[in-house]
Write a protein that holds these residues in place. Structure first.
Motif, PDB file in Angstrom:
ATOM      1  N   ARG A 114       0.794  -1.222   0.000  1.00 26.49           N
ATOM      2  CA  ARG A 114       0.000   0.000   0.000  1.00 26.49           C
ATOM      3  C   ARG A 114       0.834   1.284   0.000  1.00 26.49           C
ATOM      4  N   TYR A 115       1.986   1.277   0.660  1.00 24.82           N
ATOM      5  CA  TYR A 115       2.749   2.518   0.752  1.00 24.82           C
ATOM      6  C   TYR A 115       3.585   2.781  -0.497  1.00 24.82           C
ATOM      7  N   ALA A 116       3.655   1.822  -1.410  1.00 25.71           N
ATOM      8  CA  ALA A 116       4.334   2.026  -2.682  1.00 25.71           C
ATOM      9  C   ALA A 116       3.414   2.668  -3.715  1.00 25.71           C
ATOM     10  N   ARG A 126      -2.769   4.331  -2.431  1.00 25.24           N
ATOM     11  CA  ARG A 126      -3.895   3.767  -1.682  1.00 25.24           C
ATOM     12  C   ARG A 126      -3.515   3.548  -0.221  1.00 25.24           C
ATOM     13  N   ASN A 127      -3.295   4.642   0.488  1.00 22.38           N
ATOM     14  CA  ASN A 127      -2.965   4.578   1.901  1.00 22.38           C
ATOM     15  C   ASN A 127      -3.430   5.863   2.567  1.00 22.38           C
ATOM     16  N   PHE A 128      -3.291   5.977   3.858  1.00 17.97           N
ATOM     17  CA  PHE A 128      -3.880   7.095   4.583  1.00 17.97           C
ATOM     18  C   PHE A 128      -3.256   8.449   4.236  1.00 17.97           C
ATOM     19  N   THR A 129      -2.022   8.447   3.656  1.00 19.12           N
ATOM     20  CA  THR A 129      -1.426   9.715   3.240  1.00 19.12           C
ATOM     21  C   THR A 129      -1.901  10.152   1.859  1.00 19.12           C
ATOM     22  N   GLY A 130      -2.418   9.199   1.072  1.00 17.45           N
ATOM     23  CA  GLY A 130      -2.885   9.517  -0.269  1.00 17.45           C
ATOM     24  C   GLY A 130      -1.787   9.655  -1.300  1.00 17.45           C
ATOM     25  N   ALA A 131      -0.573   9.209  -0.990  1.00 17.90           N
ATOM     26  CA  ALA A 131       0.549   9.346  -1.916  1.00 17.90           C
ATOM     27  C   ALA A 131       1.565   8.247  -1.658  1.00 17.90           C
ATOM     28  N   VAL A 132       2.470   8.043  -2.625  1.00 15.03           N
ATOM     29  CA  VAL A 132       3.587   7.127  -2.414  1.00 15.03           C
ATOM     30  C   VAL A 132       4.410   7.641  -1.243  1.00 15.03           C
ATOM     31  N   ASP A 187       9.381   8.625   9.290  1.00 19.32           N
ATOM     32  CA  ASP A 187       9.525  10.070   9.438  1.00 19.32           C
ATOM     33  C   ASP A 187       8.459  10.807   8.639  1.00 19.32           C
ATOM     34  N   ARG A 188       8.163  10.306   7.447  1.00 20.97           N
ATOM     35  CA  ARG A 188       7.125  10.930   6.624  1.00 20.97           C
ATOM     36  C   ARG A 188       5.766  10.821   7.294  1.00 20.97           C
ATOM     37  N   PHE A 189       5.462   9.683   7.920  1.00 17.95           N
ATOM     38  CA  PHE A 189       4.194   9.542   8.627  1.00 17.95           C
ATOM     39  C   PHE A 189       4.065  10.590   9.739  1.00 17.95           C
ATOM     40  N   VAL A 190       5.161  10.814  10.460  1.00 21.72           N
ATOM     41  CA  VAL A 190       5.132  11.787  11.553  1.00 21.72           C
ATOM     42  C   VAL A 190       4.889  13.189  11.007  1.00 21.72           C
ATOM     43  N   ARG A 191       5.578  13.553   9.928  1.00 27.34           N
ATOM     44  CA  ARG A 191       5.350  14.877   9.342  1.00 27.34           C
ATOM     45  C   ARG A 191       3.916  15.017   8.860  1.00 27.34           C
ATOM     46  N   TRP A 192       3.415  13.965   8.217  1.00 26.52           N
ATOM     47  CA  TRP A 192       2.036  13.992   7.721  1.00 26.52           C
ATOM     48  C   TRP A 192       1.049  14.187   8.866  1.00 26.52           C
ATOM     49  N   ALA A 193       1.272  13.496   9.975  1.00 26.46           N
ATOM     50  CA  ALA A 193       0.342  13.567  11.108  1.00 26.46           C
ATOM     51  C   ALA A 193       0.298  14.966  11.712  1.00 26.46           C
ATOM     52  N   ARG A 194       1.345  15.739  11.509  1.00 28.99           N
ATOM     53  CA  ARG A 194       1.401  17.089  12.066  1.00 28.99           C
ATOM     54  C   ARG A 194       0.843  18.139  11.112  1.00 28.99           C
ATOM     55  N   GLU A 195       0.446  17.716   9.918  1.00 30.33           N
ATOM     56  CA  GLU A 195      -0.157  18.625   8.957  1.00 30.33           C
ATOM     57  C   GLU A 195      -1.671  18.633   9.135  1.00 30.33           C
ATOM     58  N   PRO A 196      -2.331  19.739   8.841  1.00 28.22           N
ATOM     59  CA  PRO A 196      -3.788  19.776   8.984  1.00 28.22           C
ATOM     60  C   PRO A 196      -4.485  19.047   7.836  1.00 28.22           C
ATOM     61  N   ASP A 197      -5.649  18.502   8.097  1.00 29.48           N
ATOM     62  CA  ASP A 197      -6.455  17.921   7.038  1.00 29.48           C
ATOM     63  C   ASP A 197      -6.971  19.017   6.120  1.00 29.48           C
ATOM     64  N   PRO A 231      -9.305  19.657   2.140  1.00 26.51           N
ATOM     65  CA  PRO A 231     -10.391  19.063   1.341  1.00 26.51           C
ATOM     66  C   PRO A 231      -9.970  17.792   0.608  1.00 26.51           C
ATOM     67  N   ALA A 232      -8.693  17.717   0.203  1.00 29.76           N
ATOM     68  CA  ALA A 232      -8.225  16.539  -0.532  1.00 29.76           C
ATOM     69  C   ALA A 232      -8.065  15.317   0.356  1.00 29.76           C
ATOM     70  N   ASP A 233      -8.149  15.511   1.677  1.00 29.95           N
ATOM     71  CA  ASP A 233      -7.937  14.408   2.616  1.00 29.95           C
ATOM     72  C   ASP A 233      -9.228  13.758   3.093  1.00 29.95           C
ATOM     73  N   LEU A 234     -10.374  14.227   2.641  1.00 30.37           N
ATOM     74  CA  LEU A 234     -11.647  13.740   3.173  1.00 30.37           C
ATOM     75  C   LEU A 234     -11.836  12.247   2.925  1.00 30.37           C
ATOM     76  N   ALA A 235     -11.474  11.774   1.741  1.00 25.32           N
ATOM     77  CA  ALA A 235     -11.657  10.352   1.432  1.00 25.32           C
ATOM     78  C   ALA A 235     -10.760   9.487   2.302  1.00 25.32           C
ATOM     79  N   ALA A 236      -9.498   9.908   2.471  1.00 23.67           N
ATOM     80  CA  ALA A 236      -8.576   9.129   3.294  1.00 23.67           C
ATOM     81  C   ALA A 236      -9.030   9.122   4.750  1.00 23.67           C
ATOM     82  N   LYS A 237      -9.535  10.246   5.227  1.00 21.28           N
ATOM     83  CA  LYS A 237     -10.013  10.298   6.616  1.00 21.28           C
ATOM     84  C   LYS A 237     -11.186   9.340   6.808  1.00 21.28           C
TER      85      LYS A 237
END
Length: 288
Positions: free
Chosen positions: A98-100, A103-109, A155-165, A167-173
């Motif tokens: 999934r992370y390649a 199709r994952n919670f970040t919405g990107a590779v 590290d990327r997951f941690v940075r992502w988690a600190r970013e605000p949601d 409109p493009a994140d609604l589906a992943a949420k």
């Protein structure tokens, strides 16, 4: 499923391993701070929750906390001969990395995923092959979502988690964290700065029928919610039975489930219980 189909899969599996896997290097062949003896059942083993180190109990994708021999960016390349591509050990294990992809919670590779390939330490990969051989005659197969995960991905997951949601994140949420704010993913332990996946003996996996039909596990992969707990009392009887089947087959081969995630398993004893690697996920990373 007809037994002829099962026999065909077993034949492919046998053909892929007929020559035998090359022997794992001797414990003395690996240096650099790893507890090598643990790969062969010797040495000091990590505590029961070592998948998470001293971090919050139970969550992924950044589950775990630090090791004394790993720098902030993780250790570099894999020790020669100790990591393998699962498809070379057992080509019948299905891969859905999934992370390649997106199709994952970040919405990107995710950083560090150069190829959609499952890499594991050799003892974990061989144990996974044995589990697969138990499942195939019963009409099931394993499907892996993630295996070795480089520190840069965590590290990327941690940075992502600190970013605000946005409109493009609604589906992943809606798909992954519908009942928790993104800002709470780190405080509640779903994401942390170290992951057991970076040690090479942890994977995320599910069951699938050989026909390709999904097995009902109750929640999707990477669903940040108590309903993902393996023994969630609110799960339907069928779901609980399916989770028990997955956990039982893997436990027979030395895999330990993380109770907060039905899909998360670590092979014990770990080959590198206190080393967090950071080489890219690619077959090329395994070459001398």
């Amino acid at each position: 499923m007809r037994m002829t189909a099962v026999a065909g899969v077993l034949a492919v599996l046998a053909a892929g391993t007929a020559g035998g896997a090359p022997p794992a290097p001797s414990p003395g062949a690996v240096t650099g701070g790893a507890l090598v003896g643990a790969a062969h059942g010797t040495g000091t083993l990590p505590p029961a929750h070592a998948v998470n180190g001293s971090g919050p109990a139970g969550r992924a994708p950044g589950d775990g906390a630090g090791a004394s021999d790993a720098g902030a960016g993780g250790v570099g390349g894999p020790p020669r001969g100790w990591f393998v591509a699962v498809r070379e050990v057992d080509p019948s294990v299905r891969e859905d990395m999934r992370y390649a992809g997106a199709r994952n919670f970040t919405g990107a590779v995710v950083d560090g995923y150069a190829e959609p390939v499952c890499l594991l330490t050799r003892p974990a990969a061989e144990a996974l092959r044995r589990a697969q051989r138990r499942l195939l005659p019963r009409g099931y197969t394993l499907r892996v979502y993630d295996c070795y995960r480089p520190q840069r991905a965590v590290d990327r997951f941690v940075r992502w988690a600190r970013e605000p949601d946005g409109p493009a994140d609604l589906a992943a949420k809606a798909a992954h964290y519908p009942r928790v704010d993104r800002a709470r993913l780190i405080p509640e332990g779903y994401i942390a700065e170290k992951s057991g996946h970076s040690r090479g003996s942890t994977l995320d996996v599910t069951l699938e029928h050989l026909s390709g039909r999904a097995v009902d596990m109750g929640t999707p992969f990477d669903f940040f919610d108590p309903r993902s707990h393996t023994d969630d009392p609110g799960a339907a009887d069928t779901v609980r039975a399916n989770r028990r089947l997955l956990r039982g087959v893997l436990a027979e081969q030395g895999f330990v489930n993380l109770p907060e995630e039905w899909w998360h398993f670590t092979h014990r004893p770990e080959a590198f219980p206190s080393t967090f690697f950071d080489f890219p996920v690619s077959v090329a990373s395994l070459r001398p």
